[in-house]
Design a protein around this motif. Structure first.
Motif, PDB file in Angstrom:
ATOM      1  N   MET A 119       0.848  -1.206   0.000  1.00 12.44           N
ATOM      2  CA  MET A 119       0.000   0.000   0.000  1.00 12.44           C
ATOM      3  C   MET A 119       0.879   1.250   0.000  1.00 12.44           C
ATOM      4  O   MET A 119       0.683   2.155  -0.818  1.00 12.44           O
ATOM      5  CB  MET A 119      -0.915  -0.009   1.229  1.00 12.44           C
ATOM      6  CG  MET A 119      -1.759   1.230   1.371  1.00 12.44           C
ATOM      7  SD  MET A 119      -3.073   1.226   0.151  1.00 12.44           S
ATOM      8  CE  MET A 119      -4.124   2.489   0.799  1.00 12.44           C
ATOM      9  N   ILE A 120       1.846   1.294   0.885  1.00  7.54           N
ATOM     10  CA  ILE A 120       2.735   2.457   0.980  1.00  7.54           C
ATOM     11  C   ILE A 120       3.625   2.531  -0.261  1.00  7.54           C
ATOM     12  O   ILE A 120       3.812   3.606  -0.841  1.00  7.54           O
ATOM     13  CB  ILE A 120       3.581   2.400   2.271  1.00  7.54           C
ATOM     14  CG1 ILE A 120       2.669   2.350   3.507  1.00  7.54           C
ATOM     15  CG2 ILE A 120       4.542   3.580   2.340  1.00  7.54           C
ATOM     16  CD1 ILE A 120       1.650   3.486   3.614  1.00  7.54           C
ATOM     17  N   HIS A 121       4.142   1.405  -0.690  1.00 13.64           N
ATOM     18  CA  HIS A 121       4.977   1.370  -1.899  1.00 13.64           C
ATOM     19  C   HIS A 121       4.201   1.900  -3.106  1.00 13.64           C
ATOM     20  O   HIS A 121       4.724   2.705  -3.887  1.00 13.64           O
ATOM     21  CB  HIS A 121       5.470  -0.059  -2.164  1.00 13.64           C
ATOM     22  CG  HIS A 121       6.171  -0.205  -3.475  1.00 13.64           C
ATOM     23  ND1 HIS A 121       7.452   0.277  -3.701  1.00 13.64           N
ATOM     24  CD2 HIS A 121       5.756  -0.745  -4.646  1.00 13.64           C
ATOM     25  CE1 HIS A 121       7.794   0.027  -4.945  1.00 13.64           C
ATOM     26  NE2 HIS A 121       6.790  -0.595  -5.550  1.00 13.64           N
ATOM     27  N   ASN A 122       2.956   1.468  -3.267  1.00 14.31           N
ATOM     28  CA  ASN A 122       2.143   1.901  -4.406  1.00 14.31           C
ATOM     29  C   ASN A 122       1.789   3.383  -4.320  1.00 14.31           C
ATOM     30  O   ASN A 122       1.753   4.078  -5.339  1.00 14.31           O
ATOM     31  CB  ASN A 122       0.889   1.049  -4.525  1.00 14.31           C
ATOM     32  CG  ASN A 122       1.198  -0.365  -4.967  1.00 14.31           C
ATOM     33  OD1 ASN A 122       2.206  -0.619  -5.630  1.00 14.31           O
ATOM     34  ND2 ASN A 122       0.348  -1.304  -4.591  1.00 14.31           N
ATOM     35  N   LEU A 123       1.536   3.882  -3.125  1.00 10.21           N
ATOM     36  CA  LEU A 123       1.294   5.321  -2.957  1.00 10.21           C
ATOM     37  C   LEU A 123       2.532   6.112  -3.379  1.00 10.21           C
ATOM     38  O   LEU A 123       2.432   7.108  -4.103  1.00 10.21           O
ATOM     39  CB  LEU A 123       0.928   5.644  -1.506  1.00 10.21           C
ATOM     40  CG  LEU A 123      -0.493   5.342  -1.076  1.00 10.21           C
ATOM     41  CD1 LEU A 123      -0.626   5.378   0.441  1.00 10.21           C
ATOM     42  CD2 LEU A 123      -1.473   6.311  -1.727  1.00 10.21           C
ATOM     43  N   GLU A 124       3.693   5.665  -2.943  1.00  8.28           N
ATOM     44  CA  GLU A 124       4.941   6.359  -3.286  1.00  8.28           C
ATOM     45  C   GLU A 124       5.222   6.288  -4.783  1.00  8.28           C
ATOM     46  O   GLU A 124       5.681   7.260  -5.384  1.00  8.28           O
ATOM     47  CB  GLU A 124       6.103   5.775  -2.479  1.00  8.28           C
ATOM     48  CG  GLU A 124       6.008   6.136  -1.006  1.00  8.28           C
ATOM     49  CD  GLU A 124       6.971   5.382  -0.105  1.00  8.28           C
ATOM     50  OE1 GLU A 124       7.559   4.359  -0.549  1.00  8.28           O
ATOM     51  OE2 GLU A 124       7.131   5.815   1.055  1.00  8.28           O
ATOM     52  N   LYS A 125       4.918   5.148  -5.392  1.00  8.19           N
ATOM     53  CA  LYS A 125       5.114   5.002  -6.837  1.00  8.19           C
ATOM     54  C   LYS A 125       4.184   5.961  -7.591  1.00  8.19           C
ATOM     55  O   LYS A 125       4.590   6.615  -8.554  1.00  8.19           O
ATOM     56  CB  LYS A 125       4.854   3.555  -7.261  1.00  8.19           C
ATOM     57  CG  LYS A 125       5.271   3.257  -8.675  1.00  8.19           C
ATOM     58  CD  LYS A 125       5.189   1.761  -8.959  1.00  8.19           C
ATOM     59  CE  LYS A 125       5.650   1.465 -10.365  1.00  8.19           C
ATOM     60  NZ  LYS A 125       5.558   0.037 -10.683  1.00  8.19           N
ATOM     61  N   ALA A 126       2.939   6.064  -7.142  1.00  5.64           N
ATOM     62  CA  ALA A 126       1.993   6.994  -7.774  1.00  5.64           C
ATOM     63  C   ALA A 126       2.458   8.432  -7.593  1.00  5.64           C
ATOM     64  O   ALA A 126       2.303   9.257  -8.500  1.00  5.64           O
ATOM     65  CB  ALA A 126       0.591   6.795  -7.216  1.00  5.64           C
ATOM     66  N   LEU A 127       3.045   8.739  -6.451  1.00  7.16           N
ATOM     67  CA  LEU A 127       3.571  10.089  -6.222  1.00  7.16           C
ATOM     68  C   LEU A 127       4.734  10.410  -7.159  1.00  7.16           C
ATOM     69  O   LEU A 127       5.017  11.573  -7.410  1.00  7.16           O
ATOM     70  CB  LEU A 127       4.004  10.274  -4.769  1.00  7.16           C
ATOM     71  CG  LEU A 127       2.870  10.473  -3.769  1.00  7.16           C
ATOM     72  CD1 LEU A 127       3.395  10.406  -2.342  1.00  7.16           C
ATOM     73  CD2 LEU A 127       2.130  11.772  -4.033  1.00  7.16           C
ATOM     74  N   SER A 128       5.368   9.391  -7.686  1.00  6.29           N
ATOM     75  CA  SER A 128       6.452   9.630  -8.656  1.00  6.29           C
ATOM     76  C   SER A 128       5.897   9.813 -10.061  1.00  6.29           C
ATOM     77  O   SER A 128       6.650  10.067 -10.996  1.00  6.29           O
ATOM     78  CB  SER A 128       7.461   8.482  -8.631  1.00  6.29           C
ATOM     79  OG  SER A 128       6.915   7.322  -9.246  1.00  6.29           O
ATOM     80  N   GLY A 129       4.566   9.667 -10.217  1.00  2.00           N
ATOM     81  CA  GLY A 129       3.931   9.921 -11.506  1.00  2.00           C
ATOM     82  C   GLY A 129       3.418   8.693 -12.230  1.00  2.00           C
ATOM     83  O   GLY A 129       2.853   8.802 -13.312  1.00  2.00           O
ATOM     84  N   THR A 130       3.571   7.528 -11.652  1.00  2.00           N
ATOM     85  CA  THR A 130       3.149   6.292 -12.302  1.00  2.00           C
ATOM     86  C   THR A 130       1.832   5.796 -11.718  1.00  2.00           C
ATOM     87  O   THR A 130       1.764   5.493 -10.518  1.00  2.00           O
ATOM     88  CB  THR A 130       4.214   5.188 -12.097  1.00  2.00           C
ATOM     89  OG1 THR A 130       5.465   5.671 -12.581  1.00  2.00           O
ATOM     90  CG2 THR A 130       3.827   3.920 -12.817  1.00  2.00           C
ATOM     91  N   PRO A 131       0.785   5.708 -12.534  1.00  2.00           N
ATOM     92  CA  PRO A 131      -0.455   5.108 -12.033  1.00  2.00           C
ATOM     93  C   PRO A 131      -0.204   3.634 -11.695  1.00  2.00           C
ATOM     94  O   PRO A 131       0.573   2.951 -12.367  1.00  2.00           O
ATOM     95  CB  PRO A 131      -1.428   5.224 -13.202  1.00  2.00           C
ATOM     96  CG  PRO A 131      -0.812   6.219 -14.127  1.00  2.00           C
ATOM     97  CD  PRO A 131       0.664   6.160 -13.898  1.00  2.00           C
ATOM     98  N   VAL A 132      -0.838   3.151 -10.639  1.00  4.26           N
ATOM     99  CA  VAL A 132      -0.612   1.780 -10.185  1.00  4.26           C
ATOM    100  C   VAL A 132      -1.953   1.063 -10.046  1.00  4.26           C
ATOM    101  O   VAL A 132      -2.925   1.631  -9.551  1.00  4.26           O
ATOM    102  CB  VAL A 132       0.120   1.757  -8.818  1.00  4.26           C
ATOM    103  CG1 VAL A 132       0.322   0.333  -8.323  1.00  4.26           C
ATOM    104  CG2 VAL A 132       1.446   2.498  -8.897  1.00  4.26           C
ATOM    105  N   TYR A 133      -1.946  -0.194 -10.491  1.00  3.69           N
ATOM    106  CA  TYR A 133      -3.098  -1.079 -10.303  1.00  3.69           C
ATOM    107  C   TYR A 133      -2.617  -2.289  -9.517  1.00  3.69           C
ATOM    108  O   TYR A 133      -1.664  -2.965  -9.911  1.00  3.69           O
ATOM    109  CB  TYR A 133      -3.672  -1.512 -11.650  1.00  3.69           C
ATOM    110  CG  TYR A 133      -4.712  -2.613 -11.539  1.00  3.69           C
ATOM    111  CD1 TYR A 133      -5.943  -2.367 -10.949  1.00  3.69           C
ATOM    112  CD2 TYR A 133      -4.441  -3.889 -12.007  1.00  3.69           C
ATOM    113  CE1 TYR A 133      -6.893  -3.369 -10.840  1.00  3.69           C
ATOM    114  CE2 TYR A 133      -5.395  -4.900 -11.907  1.00  3.69           C
ATOM    115  CZ  TYR A 133      -6.609  -4.633 -11.325  1.00  3.69           C
ATOM    116  OH  TYR A 133      -7.549  -5.624 -11.209  1.00  3.69           O
TER     117      TYR A 133
END
Length: 181
Positions: A119-133
């Motif tokens: 959950m935290i990893h995916n939030l951080e990845k999205a904050l870098s500009g990458t949508p995550v599913y």
């Protein structure tokens, strides 16, 4: 002028220089009175416009909030420091927390068991500009399984200011599939 009453005029007592100054002074007071009246009308118009615009913005906010709260999915928005900006009613009910309690607070501070999770990893990845599913996330907080979307939110200058998360509870579907097997 201490009372800002520009309707009072000086009496003219002659046609000499003092009389001319009195006429000029009275004309100046007339002009000030006229400008003051115009400013008052403009201020009233501006206040009415601001009030109408504020009301329209509140209606738009209420409309969007109604839509988000009507969702069958859990919806949350986080800022760049992973503080809650918004939490819909469904998510509030699932996690047993009031929205007022979580807004402005960090997700890991509220739910320490999320530290180091996807959950935290995916939030951080999205904050870098990458949508995550994430098609299967098991919450260590409420022990339910979700299909999660993490969507970067950008301002008009293409700067990321947060993440929209949408979680669809798949627990019942997974349980039903297990029973069929």
């Amino acid at each position: 002028s201490e009372q800002h009453d520009y309707s009072v005029r000086a009496n003219q007592y002659g046609k000499d220089e003092v009389g001319s100054l009195t006429i000029a002074f009275n004309q100046m007071l007339t002009q000030i009175q006229h400008q003051t009246n115009e400013i008052t009308v403009l201020n009233q118009d501006l206040e009415a416009k601001v009030e109408r615009r504020t009301e329209a913005l509140q209606q738009q906010k209420d409309f969007v909030e109604t839509i988000i709260n009507s969702s069958v999915d859990l919806v949350a928005v986080f800022d760049t420091k992973l503080n809650y900006i918004m939490l819909n009613q469904r998510a509030s009910n699932y996690y047993g927390v009031s929205r007022e309690h979580v807004i402005g607070k960090n997700i890991v501070e509220l739910f320490p068991q999320l530290e180091g999770t996807s959950m935290i990893h995916n939030l951080e990845k999205a904050l870098s500009g990458t949508p995550v599913y994430d098609d299967r996330y098991r919450s260590p907080v409420i022990h339910r399984t979700f299909e999660n979307y993490f969507i970067p939110l950008e301002d008009n200058n293409d700067r990321i200011y947060g993440v929209l998360t949408i979680g669809h509870d798949m627990t019942h579907i997974l349980q039903a599939n297990q029973q069929l097997e």
